[in-house]
Design an enzyme around this catalytic site. Structure first.
Site, PDB file in Angstrom:
ATOM      1  N   GLN A 118       0.820  -1.207   0.000  1.00  0.00           N
ATOM      2  CA  GLN A 118       0.000   0.000   0.000  1.00  0.00           C
ATOM      3  C   GLN A 118       0.854   1.257   0.000  1.00  0.00           C
ATOM      4  O   GLN A 118       0.328   2.348  -0.186  1.00  0.00           O
ATOM      5  CB  GLN A 118      -0.890   0.029   1.251  1.00  0.00           C
ATOM      6  CG  GLN A 118      -1.919  -1.065   1.326  1.00  0.00           C
ATOM      7  CD  GLN A 118      -2.628  -1.088   2.659  1.00  0.00           C
ATOM      8  OE1 GLN A 118      -2.491  -2.046   3.419  1.00  0.00           O
ATOM      9  NE2 GLN A 118      -3.392  -0.062   2.972  1.00  0.00           N
ATOM     10  N   GLU A 174       0.689  -2.007   4.596  1.00  0.00           N
ATOM     11  CA  GLU A 174       1.135  -0.626   4.747  1.00  0.00           C
ATOM     12  C   GLU A 174       2.586  -0.603   5.218  1.00  0.00           C
ATOM     13  O   GLU A 174       3.488  -0.266   4.482  1.00  0.00           O
ATOM     14  CB  GLU A 174       0.219   0.127   5.712  1.00  0.00           C
ATOM     15  CG  GLU A 174       0.482   1.622   5.752  1.00  0.00           C
ATOM     16  CD  GLU A 174      -0.579   2.396   6.516  1.00  0.00           C
ATOM     17  OE1 GLU A 174      -0.285   3.527   6.944  1.00  0.00           O
ATOM     18  OE2 GLU A 174      -1.709   1.886   6.694  1.00  0.00           O
ATOM     19  N   ARG A 199      -6.141   6.979  17.088  1.00  0.00           N
ATOM     20  CA  ARG A 199      -7.428   6.991  16.377  1.00  0.00           C
ATOM     21  C   ARG A 199      -8.495   6.257  17.189  1.00  0.00           C
ATOM     22  O   ARG A 199      -9.673   6.641  17.158  1.00  0.00           O
ATOM     23  CB  ARG A 199      -7.286   6.380  14.988  1.00  0.00           C
ATOM     24  CG  ARG A 199      -8.535   6.491  14.146  1.00  0.00           C
ATOM     25  CD  ARG A 199      -8.315   6.042  12.712  1.00  0.00           C
ATOM     26  NE  ARG A 199      -7.687   7.051  11.901  1.00  0.00           N
ATOM     27  CZ  ARG A 199      -8.345   7.936  11.137  1.00  0.00           C
ATOM     28  NH1 ARG A 199      -9.668   7.935  11.130  1.00  0.00           N
ATOM     29  NH2 ARG A 199      -7.695   8.811  10.412  1.00  0.00           N
ATOM     30  N   ARG A 229      -8.039  -2.010   8.496  1.00  0.00           N
ATOM     31  CA  ARG A 229      -9.193  -1.210   8.086  1.00  0.00           C
ATOM     32  C   ARG A 229      -9.934  -0.594   9.275  1.00  0.00           C
ATOM     33  O   ARG A 229     -10.501  -1.285  10.099  1.00  0.00           O
ATOM     34  CB  ARG A 229     -10.139  -2.100   7.295  1.00  0.00           C
ATOM     35  CG  ARG A 229     -11.141  -1.398   6.423  1.00  0.00           C
ATOM     36  CD  ARG A 229     -11.912  -2.413   5.617  1.00  0.00           C
ATOM     37  NE  ARG A 229     -12.593  -1.835   4.482  1.00  0.00           N
ATOM     38  CZ  ARG A 229     -13.169  -2.546   3.526  1.00  0.00           C
ATOM     39  NH1 ARG A 229     -13.116  -3.869   3.567  1.00  0.00           N
ATOM     40  NH2 ARG A 229     -13.781  -1.956   2.508  1.00  0.00           N
ATOM     41  N   PHE A 289      -8.193   1.349  11.420  1.00  0.00           N
ATOM     42  CA  PHE A 289      -6.988   1.881  12.060  1.00  0.00           C
ATOM     43  C   PHE A 289      -7.217   2.277  13.518  1.00  0.00           C
ATOM     44  O   PHE A 289      -6.870   3.356  13.967  1.00  0.00           O
ATOM     45  CB  PHE A 289      -6.511   3.096  11.258  1.00  0.00           C
ATOM     46  CG  PHE A 289      -5.033   3.350  11.343  1.00  0.00           C
ATOM     47  CD1 PHE A 289      -4.124   2.541  10.684  1.00  0.00           C
ATOM     48  CD2 PHE A 289      -4.531   4.418  12.072  1.00  0.00           C
ATOM     49  CE1 PHE A 289      -2.759   2.790  10.746  1.00  0.00           C
ATOM     50  CE2 PHE A 289      -3.167   4.675  12.149  1.00  0.00           C
ATOM     51  CZ  PHE A 289      -2.281   3.856  11.481  1.00  0.00           C
ATOM     52  N   THR A 340      -3.862  11.013  10.755  1.00  0.00           N
ATOM     53  CA  THR A 340      -3.614  11.801  11.962  1.00  0.00           C
ATOM     54  C   THR A 340      -2.157  12.232  12.065  1.00  0.00           C
ATOM     55  O   THR A 340      -1.819  13.055  12.918  1.00  0.00           O
ATOM     56  CB  THR A 340      -4.031  11.024  13.219  1.00  0.00           C
ATOM     57  OG1 THR A 340      -3.402   9.742  13.214  1.00  0.00           O
ATOM     58  CG2 THR A 340      -5.545  10.837  13.245  1.00  0.00           C
ATOM     59  N   GLU A 345     -13.130   2.692   4.870  1.00  0.00           N
ATOM     60  CA  GLU A 345     -13.154   2.189   6.244  1.00  0.00           C
ATOM     61  C   GLU A 345     -14.471   2.370   6.988  1.00  0.00           C
ATOM     62  O   GLU A 345     -14.880   1.467   7.739  1.00  0.00           O
ATOM     63  CB  GLU A 345     -12.028   2.864   7.040  1.00  0.00           C
ATOM     64  CG  GLU A 345     -10.638   2.487   6.570  1.00  0.00           C
ATOM     65  CD  GLU A 345      -9.567   3.348   7.223  1.00  0.00           C
ATOM     66  OE1 GLU A 345      -8.747   2.801   7.962  1.00  0.00           O
ATOM     67  OE2 GLU A 345      -9.562   4.569   6.970  1.00  0.00           O
TER      68      GLU A 345
END
Length: 782
Positions: free
Chosen positions: A211, A246, A324, A356, A358, A457, A727
């Site tokens: 990703q 990721e 998050r 997904r 996060f 973020t 998401e």
């Protein structure tokens, strides 16, 4: 429903954007012709790489004897720490995650060395011949283990407002509880894989299923000891990712690159599915411990929650994930006095990573569990408890971290609309009647809302670049920093470019993501792929269009503002030509038909130290109504009907977005009902294959599955006023968990329901037995 916009805002009519189009690779997908990394024709002389793995979760490495490995049939080289010219470090933030273990073992299965052989089979057989001398130590595995040991990957962190202790003491009622929230395996169809091809003058071409090609480029260069410019990473498509590619893709690309550097031959590393399970990060396990003060209507006056996250052996992406979770620990509710605290715990398990949502799903599930508990304790309908706590009204529109939510009225409108379309009140009465008449089968129904913040973020990640080339025949090549992993990003961004030039969608060809074309890109994550890359591509296309407009205006002797692009033609008054004719004319007049676009998300100012600010550009909303039936003798759950309403703003592609909503919901349903990760006492992952880890299958998809996109636009000036979609719908599945709670609550109304997540048949059965046994069997109480 009307979305509030400035009187100066307009939404232009579109021809290609906001229309349903098939995925650009749909035909290739269904015919099996789509090329993934392992499908690529291997260059001559390609070698295969397999890692030698640690046989325990914690221990000190005394020695490794690898002579037998090196002399095994087909082995060309064995790669160890001694072969790393750069840094033995693949960590995205802290320097706490090595390519190969150094001195001590961090988790069961940690790579110790790599075997490079003529075939994958030869490499796998050779890797088992290593003689290891490791001092076994007691691993720290669970949240309780980590709390007892007092070890963290990052200091504890909290934010909130008001005096929680005072507000709690003065509350009419108080409820306490604790909830275990399980992790989740990504289970992407295409496993982790990378192909490294050495080039001339110390360069390396990496083909990776990632990703984040930029991060792979950077980490590979770091490990090799080269500048980033010497490494090029390309990704045409991924066979799924969900956050698991990721940061996690970097290690395998780095090891493949090391092998290619040493042997000067192409090297491919593809993890076996069992190894993929064991060696890659999962969704974070959480424990939520909470107290809530409230009145007889269920209105919360004080909320105190501690989120304990099992982060695994290294920091990885836990700073953003757990933050998050904290941001979403209030969901769409107004908490007048609140304290939200998180502890990031270190364990001898593989490092937890992005998944997904996060962290948002874990934080949101916690507060929804509280809403259900309050409803059960007060005897009120859970939907009514949720309603009276929604954001909205004078002084009730700010989150515990200080961000004001300007459009919070949307979620109230969506709940009202779904309540009517799903016939919630009548079905609630039918559920009560069914439960009265059936001793062993019990039904439950629940409506839950979602408010999910869109933006990274980490502010510096909110940027994107794109390159658009118009050729002399009018065909268009598009490249940007986003990756296509099945979610439809490529077709959406192509729609934006086609709309800008006024041409058909098939005139725009997306190309593989490459760090050699668009540098320094952000990962495709955070539901921001279309927002970022779509805007960057539009800016690039607009720059070319402006140049072409001047060419047309000069050729016709008209004002540039009278020139229009539509339906594959360029016109002004009685003058017209095809887009291709104008492209050819522009080339002949030596006008540049290539442009880059760059976009960065505005208005983000989150200050983590001050614990206030704006971490999100906007929120995406959703509402779900789910009805379930449980068998109290077996614990089996059947989802009878699901109604979903998702806010996608002005959807760039409704067909793609509906697919995203459906897929995300089913994946979330799996997380909350069937997907259970189990480690044994030695730190070995026991659920490491489809035989032991149960993702939803076709028969688990609700037979009555009603999915709609809300009609509306984004208040923020995003690309064509759309909203992120990847998401937020996953959290709509919380309605299934709440419906299971509702069914169990019918066994003993008013009693606390002792149910952790996932609500597997075993857990549902145990909860049912506890409800029948009496109020002292569960946790928590008023």
């Amino acid at each position: 429903m009307v979305t509030r916009m400035s009187e100066h805002d307009t939404v232009p009519e579109t021809v290609v954007v906001a229309k349903p189009h098939t995925h650009d690779s749909a035909r290739l997908h269904v015919t099996g012709a789509a090329t993934y990394i392992d499908d690529m024709r291997e260059p001559a002389g390609t070698l295969h790489v397999v890692c030698g793995l640690a046989p325990m979760a914690c221990g000190g490495i005394r020695s490794m004897a690898l002579d037998a490995v090196r002399s095994a049939p087909g082995v060309v080289a064995v790669v160890t720490i001694a072969d790393i010219a750069g840094r033995n470090d693949i960590a995205p933030h802290a320097q706490d995650e090595p390519v190969f273990a150094t001195g001590s073992i961090l988790f069961h299965g940690q790579p110790l060395f790599a075997v490079v052989a003529e075939t994958r089979d030869a490499a796998r057989r050779a890797a088992k011949l290593a003689v290891l001398d490791i001092e076994t130590q007691t691993p720290v595995l669970s949240i309780d283990d980590a709390l007892k040991a007092g070890i963290r990957v990052q200091p504890d962190y909290a934010f909130g407002r008001g005096d929680v202790a005072t507000a709690m003491a003065s509350s009419q009622y108080k409820l306490t509880g604790k909830m275990e929230i399980g992790g989740q395996e990504h289970f992407y169809l295409e496993g982790q894989v990378a192909l490294a091809v050495p080039g001339e003058s110390d360069t390396m071409q990496i083909y990776a299923s990632t990703q984040d090609p930029t991060e792979v480029q950077h980490i590979v260069a770091r490990v090799l000891g080269w500048p980033d410019s010497a490494v090029m990473c390309e990704t045409r498509r991924l066979g799924g990712a969900f956050g698991g590619k990721e940061s996690q893709a970097c290690q395998w690309a780095a090891i493949a690159a090391l092998a290619a550097q040493i042997t000067q031959r192409p090297c491919k590393l593809r993890l076996d599915r069992d190894d993929d399970f064991a060696l890659t990060g999962k969704r974070h396990d959480f424990r939520a411990t909470w107290s809530a003060g409230f009145d007889d209507r269920g209105v919360i006056s004080a909320y105190d929650v501690t989120l304990d996250a099992r982060c695994g052996c290294s920091l990885d992406l836990s700073p953003g994930v757990v933050d998050r979770a904290m941001f979403h620990a209030a969901n769409c509710y107004y908490l007048p006095v609140a304290k939200i605290m998180a502890r990031r715990l270190k364990t001898n398990t593989v490092s937890a990573t992005a998944f997904r949502g996060f962290g948002g799903p874990q934080g949101m599930l916690s507060i929804e569990r509280v809403m259900d508990a309050i409803a059960h304790a007060t005897g009120r309908d859970p939907l009514d408890v949720r309603r009276v706590n929604l954001l909205g009204g004078p002084g009730r529109d700010t989150m515990p971290y200080g961000m004001r939510v300007e459009d919070c009225a949307i979620i109230a409108d969506m709940l009202e609309a779904l309540e009517l379309s799903a016939d919630y009140r009548a079905r609630r009465k039918a559920v009560v009647a069914f439960n009265r008449d059936h001793a062993f089968l019990k039904r439950g129904i629940a409506m839950t809302p979602v408010q999910f913040g869109i933006s990274f973020t980490l502010p510096h990640l909110n940027q994107a670049g794109a390159l658009v080339n118009v050729y002399q025949d009018g065909s268009i090549l598009l490249n940007h920093g986003g990756t296509e992993m099945g979610q439809g990003l490529f077709v959406k961004v192509a729609q934006v470019v086609a709309e800008e030039f006024g041409v058909a969608l098939d005139q725009v060809r997306p190309s593989a993501t490459s760090t050699a074309i668009v540098p320094n890109a952000a990962p495709t994550a955070a539901s921001a792929g279309s927002d970022l890359n779509g805007m960057a591509a539009m800016l690039a296309a607009r720059a070319i269009k402006e140049r072409m407009t001047v060419v047309a205006a000069e050729a016709w002797g008209v004002a540039a503002e009278t020139v229009s692009f539509a339906e594959g033609r360029v016109a002004s008054g009685n003058f017209a030509m095809t887009f291709g004719e104008l492209a050819l004319l522009s080339r002949r007049q030596r006008v540049q038909l290539s442009a880059t676009g760059f976009y960065r998300t505005p208005e983000l100012d989150w200050d983590r130290e001050a614990r206030t600010g704006r971490p999100f550009y906007y929120f995406a909303y959703g509402a779900a109504c789910s009805e379930v039936e449980i068998d109290t003798l077996t614990g089996e759950t059947r989802v009878r009907r699901v109604d979903l309403l998702q806010d996608a703003g002005r959807s760039l592609n409704p067909a793609i977005d509906l697919g995203q909503v459906e897929g995300a919901f089913v994946q979330g349903m799996g997380w909350l009902t069937t997907e259970e990760l189990v480690w044994d006492g030695k730190g070995r992952l026991a659920t490491h294959a489809p035989s032991t880890y149960k993702i939803p299958v076709a028969s688990d998809v609700p037979a009555d599955f009603r999915v709609h996109l809300r009609a509306g636009v984004n208040q923020r000036p995003t690309i064509y006023r759309s909203k992120g979609i990847g998401e937020p719908p996953l959290m709509l599945a919380i309605s299934v968990y709440s419906a299971i709670l509702d069914a169990l609550s019918s066994l003993a109304p008013g009693q606390h329901v002792p149910l952790d997540a996932p609500a597997t048949p075993e857990r549902v059965l145990m909860a049912a037995e506890a409800m029948k046994a009496g109020p002292n069997a569960g946790r928590g109480g008023v």
